[in-house]
Design a protein around this motif. Structure first.
Motif: not given
Ligand code: FAD
Ligand code: UDP
Length: 406
Positions: A4-6, A30-32, A55-57
């Motif tokens: 997802l890290n385009r 990129a949370g809720f 964060r990395a996610h």
């Protein structure tokens, strides 16, 4: 690189190119909050959206992943989805199937594990009673309750209902550990989250919908964000891109005081240290979460994920939560002076053109996941209305932090 890290499309532009905005929206977080809004803007209004997260996610605090042993765990503590809103369930159901799950919690008190929220079973076990009906339990609690004339604090609300002894056993120590404050210093809404019951319902929540995303939260977020109009850049702080990326409007889901360089002072947040362990045994405890209200125990609770996920695995993974003043901001701290300080930031936010604040950190609200989804959907509705020419809903004339939606 995470799939997802385009790279952002900005990088693809050549110098001198037409200066039309590269992205309609830049979303921080990129949370809720950020993910729901990104999905809606991209799919509903065909907007080009860049989502950044330091964060990395993706997934924010709801992020889950398989640990080294292969057990699905929640990196930031147990997240149980519960709501009374059909609309919110319908929306999320576009991105996940569900696993029915009702959360149950035991508290270790006087050497026993008893149900919390306190119910008739709790009282019978703790005091060797045989209360047989709601009425009997009600009478018993009324005999213990110490009426408080005006209920302001988290101490008032519990003592008023069940008296000081039960308050001290179940609430005082846990709350002091969790918040670093005595319940008398916290708004009543904090302990009001945990009711007292006279029946034998031992579920933690009574909401209409109680369910877990079948393949986990992260999978749900991946599906939500999988849209050609959405670009995601992880490991990226807003400050790194604020002057580089061209965008029309900013949606900020990070801490509101940080955005304004703490100009009125720091808004207090409570943090946690998570100690994750994998154990070479199929099961560790009887229910998903066991609470430890005793102040002499440093952690507040231990959670075992297989209860939540239904995963079959020869080993099990658990998490200890140690409250902390330092670390990532997890909980806004509900008390009057903090609400006052937040009001000053809220006022400044409302005067700041081109930015909308959203989510638990952006609006400094102790929100559950479903409330954040509701807040994001409500903001989207206003943007959609503004887009369709409803002047009353014009976002550019309404920079206020997103209003509560649920
Ligand atoms: P977050 O999930 O915090 O997302 C914000 C994101 O913004 C983060 O990923 C952060 O890295 C990013 N960010 C911040 N600043 C920047 C910046 N400057 N640049 C780039 N990125 C930035 N709710 C429930 O409904 N049920 C539960 O059982 C439950 N359990 C919980 C247990 C714990 C231990 C905690 C802490 C919370 C729990 N919650 C639960 C609440 C739930 O986590 C929140 O409601 C929800 O995650 C809030 O979503 P959000 O998008 O507002 O914020
Ligand atoms: N609480 C407590 N004892 C418990 C459980 C909760 O004193 O056994 C209090 C504590 O102050 C906690 C609050 O009630 O922060 C809300 O509990 P909840 O489980 O909703 O907390 P969260 O899941 O948000 O951490």
């Amino acid at each position: 690189m995470h799939p997802l890290n385009r790279p952002t499309r900005v990088a693809e532009q050549s110098p001198g190119e037409d200066l039309t905005e590269a992205f309609d929206y830049l979303i921080v977080g990129a949370g809720f909050a950020g993910s729901v809004l990104a999905e809606r803007l991209a799919a509903g209004l065909d907007k080009r959206v860049l989502v950044v997260d330091r964060r990395a996610h993706i997934g924010g605090n709801a992020y889950d992943h398989h640990d080294e042993a292969g057990v699905l765990v929640h990196r930031y503590g147990p997240h149980i989805f519960h709501t009374n809103s059909q609309r919110i369930v319908d929306y999320l159901s576009r991105f996940t199937e569900w696993r029915p799950y009702e959360h149950r919690v035991l508290a270790v008190v006087d050497g026993q594990q008893v149900p919390i929220p306190i119910n008739r079973t709790t009282l019978n076990a703790l005091y060797g009673l045989s209360l047989a009906s709601d009425e009997e339990a009600e009478r018993y609690l009324a005999g213990r309750a110490e009426p408080v004339a005006t209920i302001h604090t988290s101490e008032d609300v519990v003592v008023n209902q069940i008296g000081r002894e039960l308050y001290e056993k179940f609430f005082r120590g846990y709350t002091r550990k969790q918040w670093g404050l005595d319940p008398s210093q916290l708004d009543k809404m904090v302990t009001s989250r945990v009711p007292t019951r006279t029946n034998t319902d031992d579920r933690y929540f009574t909401d209409t919908f109680q369910q877990m995303p079948l393949h986990g939260y992260t999978r749900m977020f991946e599906r939500m964000l999988d849209h050609p109009n959405i670009t995601i850049q992880l490991d990226t702080d807003f400050r790194q891109v604020r002057d580089e990326v061209r965008y029309g409007h900013l949606i900020y889901c990070g801490p509101v005081d940080e955005y304004f360089d703490h100009c009125f002072g720091k808004l207090p947040y409570r943090s946690l240290k998570f100690e994750h362990r994998n154990l070479d045994q199929a099961q560790f405890q009887a229910v998903a979460t066991v609470n430890y209200p005793d102040e002499a125990v440093a952690y507040t609770r231990i959670s075992e994920y297989k209860h939540l996920t239904g995963q079959q695995h020869p080993s099990t993974s658990i998490t200890y939560e140690y409250p902390s003043a330092e670390g990532d901001p997890y909980y806004p701290i509900p008390r009057p002076e903090n609400a006052e300080l937040y009001k000053r930031y809220e006022q400044l936010a409302s005067q700041t053109e081109g930015v909308t604040f959203l989510g638990r950190l952006g609006t400094y609200k102790y929100y559950n996941m479903d409330q954040v989804v509701g807040q994001a959907l409500a903001l989207y509705k206003r943007i959609e209305q503004a887009h369709s020419g409803d002047p009353a809903a014009d976002l550019e004339h309404d920079q206020s932090p997103a209003r509560q939606a649920t």
